[in-house]
Design a protein around this motif. Structure first.
Motif, mmCIF file in Angstrom:
data_model
loop_
_atom_site.group_PDB
_atom_site.id
_atom_site.type_symbol
_atom_site.label_atom_id
_atom_site.label_comp_id
_atom_site.label_asym_id
_atom_site.label_seq_id
_atom_site.Cartn_x
_atom_site.Cartn_y
_atom_site.Cartn_z
ATOM 1 N N GLY A 90 0.906 -0.873 0.804
ATOM 2 C CA GLY A 90 -0.149 -0.051 -0.022
ATOM 3 C C GLY A 90 0.737 1.285 -0.387
ATOM 4 O O GLY A 90 0.453 2.133 -0.204
ATOM 5 N N LEU A 91 1.700 1.314 0.827
ATOM 6 C CA LEU A 91 2.751 2.336 0.744
ATOM 7 C C LEU A 91 3.405 2.495 -0.716
ATOM 8 O O LEU A 91 3.900 4.234 -1.409
ATOM 9 N N ALA A 92 4.249 1.681 -1.109
ATOM 10 C CA ALA A 92 4.784 1.305 -2.694
ATOM 11 C C ALA A 92 3.994 2.228 -3.482
ATOM 12 O O ALA A 92 4.059 3.188 -4.140
ATOM 13 N N VAL A 93 2.364 2.130 -3.325
ATOM 14 C CA VAL A 93 1.297 2.873 -4.458
ATOM 15 C C VAL A 93 1.333 4.182 -3.994
ATOM 16 O O VAL A 93 1.193 4.486 -5.362
ATOM 17 N N THR A 94 1.420 4.173 -3.240
ATOM 18 C CA THR A 94 1.289 5.298 -1.939
ATOM 19 C C THR A 94 2.473 6.442 -3.373
ATOM 20 O O THR A 94 1.831 7.569 -3.393
ATOM 21 N N MET A 95 3.384 5.974 -3.101
ATOM 22 C CA MET A 95 4.445 6.442 -3.406
ATOM 23 C C MET A 95 4.519 6.569 -4.208
ATOM 24 O O MET A 95 5.301 8.293 -5.706
ATOM 25 N N LEU A 96 3.926 5.822 -5.614
ATOM 26 C CA LEU A 96 4.010 5.416 -6.595
ATOM 27 C C LEU A 96 3.291 7.381 -7.468
ATOM 28 O O LEU A 96 3.463 7.811 -7.787
ATOM 29 N N GLY A 97 1.793 6.798 -7.047
ATOM 30 C CA GLY A 97 1.308 8.542 -6.702
ATOM 31 C C GLY A 97 1.470 9.444 -6.636
ATOM 32 O O GLY A 97 1.694 10.495 -7.296
ATOM 33 N N ALA A 98 2.673 9.352 -5.503
ATOM 34 C CA ALA A 98 3.435 10.952 -5.198
ATOM 35 C C ALA A 98 4.027 10.761 -6.042
ATOM 36 O O ALA A 98 4.363 12.505 -6.938
ATOM 37 N N ALA A 99 5.149 10.156 -6.200
ATOM 38 C CA ALA A 99 6.308 10.264 -7.807
ATOM 39 C C ALA A 99 5.169 10.583 -8.797
ATOM 40 O O ALA A 99 5.734 11.930 -9.495
ATOM 41 N N ALA A 100 3.698 10.382 -9.333
ATOM 42 C CA ALA A 100 3.099 10.231 -10.436
ATOM 43 C C ALA A 100 2.903 11.839 -10.559
ATOM 44 O O ALA A 100 3.020 12.319 -11.540
ATOM 45 N N VAL A 101 2.496 12.663 -9.081
ATOM 46 C CA VAL A 101 2.158 13.650 -8.775
ATOM 47 C C VAL A 101 2.516 14.918 -9.121
ATOM 48 O O VAL A 101 2.930 16.293 -9.891
ATOM 49 N N HIS A 102 4.070 14.499 -8.347
ATOM 50 C CA HIS A 102 4.989 15.623 -8.760
ATOM 51 C C HIS A 102 6.116 15.953 -10.430
ATOM 52 O O HIS A 102 6.317 16.567 -11.055
ATOM 53 N N LEU A 103 5.474 14.457 -10.509
ATOM 54 C CA LEU A 103 6.399 14.613 -12.045
ATOM 55 C C LEU A 103 5.607 15.298 -12.955
ATOM 56 O O LEU A 103 5.537 15.927 -13.583
ATOM 57 N N ARG A 104 4.042 15.290 -12.806
ATOM 58 C CA ARG A 104 2.884 15.982 -13.681
ATOM 59 C C ARG A 104 3.026 17.537 -13.626
ATOM 60 O O ARG A 104 2.727 18.556 -13.821
ATOM 61 N N ARG A 105 3.696 17.806 -12.347
ATOM 62 C CA ARG A 105 3.125 19.210 -11.645
ATOM 63 C C ARG A 105 4.845 19.965 -12.558
ATOM 64 O O ARG A 105 4.809 21.008 -12.275
ATOM 65 N N GLY A 106 6.016 18.910 -12.835
ATOM 66 C CA GLY A 106 7.176 19.590 -12.827
ATOM 67 C C GLY A 106 8.341 19.835 -11.293
ATOM 68 O O GLY A 106 8.729 20.412 -11.618
ATOM 69 N N GLU A 107 7.430 18.847 -10.842
ATOM 70 C CA GLU A 107 8.400 19.332 -9.256
ATOM 71 C C GLU A 107 9.515 18.669 -8.953
ATOM 72 O O GLU A 107 9.529 17.480 -8.760
ATOM 73 N N ALA A 108 10.609 18.383 -9.890
ATOM 74 C CA ALA A 108 11.559 17.444 -10.635
ATOM 75 C C ALA A 108 12.573 16.864 -8.802
ATOM 76 O O ALA A 108 12.725 15.904 -8.558
ATOM 77 N N LYS A 109 12.251 18.315 -7.754
ATOM 78 C CA LYS A 109 13.236 18.218 -6.537
ATOM 79 C C LYS A 109 12.420 17.012 -5.782
ATOM 80 O O LYS A 109 13.040 16.734 -5.064
ATOM 81 N N ALA A 110 10.789 17.368 -5.780
ATOM 82 C CA ALA A 110 10.003 16.288 -4.999
ATOM 83 C C ALA A 110 10.228 15.151 -5.298
ATOM 84 O O ALA A 110 9.597 14.486 -4.364
ATOM 85 N N VAL A 111 10.819 14.766 -6.813
ATOM 86 C CA VAL A 111 10.468 12.868 -7.172
ATOM 87 C C VAL A 111 10.860 11.901 -6.421
ATOM 88 O O VAL A 111 10.884 11.029 -5.738
ATOM 89 N N PRO A 112 12.695 12.152 -6.144
ATOM 90 C CA PRO A 112 13.664 11.484 -5.988
ATOM 91 C C PRO A 112 13.456 10.856 -4.688
ATOM 92 O O PRO A 112 13.235 9.854 -4.158
ATOM 93 N N PRO A 113 13.262 12.175 -3.440
ATOM 94 C CA PRO A 113 12.185 11.396 -1.747
ATOM 95 C C PRO A 113 11.569 10.154 -1.921
ATOM 96 O O PRO A 113 11.552 9.108 -1.170
ATOM 97 N N SER A 114 10.228 10.410 -2.761
ATOM 98 C CA SER A 114 8.939 9.590 -3.146
ATOM 99 C C SER A 114 9.780 7.959 -4.132
ATOM 100 O O SER A 114 8.737 7.132 -3.186
ATOM 101 N N LEU A 115 10.987 8.196 -4.111
ATOM 102 C CA LEU A 115 11.282 6.647 -4.962
ATOM 103 C C LEU A 115 12.223 6.056 -4.346
ATOM 104 O O LEU A 115 11.951 5.128 -4.652
ATOM 105 N N VAL A 116 13.020 6.927 -3.783
ATOM 106 C CA VAL A 116 13.317 6.190 -1.781
ATOM 107 C C VAL A 116 12.704 5.500 -1.410
ATOM 108 O O VAL A 116 12.632 4.055 -1.119
ATOM 109 N N LEU A 117 11.913 6.315 -1.016
ATOM 110 C CA LEU A 117 10.701 5.054 -0.024
ATOM 111 C C LEU A 117 9.592 3.713 -0.872
ATOM 112 O O LEU A 117 9.426 3.248 -0.442
ATOM 113 N N LEU A 118 9.610 4.803 -2.420
ATOM 114 C CA LEU A 118 8.774 3.038 -2.374
ATOM 115 C C LEU A 118 9.625 2.104 -3.451
ATOM 116 O O LEU A 118 9.242 1.147 -2.963
ATOM 117 N N VAL A 119 11.226 2.704 -3.333
ATOM 118 C CA VAL A 119 12.149 1.186 -3.102
ATOM 119 C C VAL A 119 11.856 0.603 -1.820
ATOM 120 O O VAL A 119 12.188 -0.192 -1.785
#
Length: 124
Positions: free
Chosen positions: A80-109
């Motif tokens: 469930g947390l992996a899916v949540t972090m995948l969604g967070a990364a997608a939202v940040h990518l869609r918004r062009g917030e590149a600096k916010a993507v790596p923390p979401s991806l680390v938590l996803l991994v």
């Protein structure tokens, strides 16, 4: 391997608990003012729900196994947390917030590693 999974789950739980409580307790306007501009895309209730999901995921990573009550829930919480972090990364990518993507991806991994380990070789 079991100890490594416990450490990873503990780190993931701490990060998600802190982030989730922050989202669940603070008003949306304060989150936006603190730099979480993604919150403008969501209603106040949705932001609080995201925070609640993160808190519940953090609790689900630790308590079932620590109390030996339904420890099979741990990999589901990690999933469930992996899916949540995948969604967070997608939202940040869609918004062009590149600096916010790596923390979401680390938590996803980290969540994927816990889910893999607890569903597979180190299941409870």
């Amino acid at each position: 391997m079991n100890i490594t999974l416990w450490i990873i789950a503990g780190l993931l739980a701490a990060a998600c608990l802190a982030a989730g409580l922050f989202k669940a307790v603070q008003p949306r306007e304060k989150l936006v003012a603190s730099g979480m501009t993604w919150a403008t895309d969501f209603s106040a209730g949705s932001v609080k729900a995201i925070g609640a999901v993160e808190v519940l995921g953090a609790v689900g990573l630790i308590l079932p196994a620590a109390l030996d009550i339904a420890p099979a829930l741990v990999p589901w919480a990690a999933t469930g947390l992996a899916v949540t972090m995948l969604g967070a990364a997608a939202v940040h990518l869609r918004r062009g917030e590149a600096k916010a993507v790596p923390p979401s991806l680390v938590l996803l991994v980290l969540a994927v590693v816990v889910a893999w380990g607890r569903f597979g070789p180190q299941a409870f």
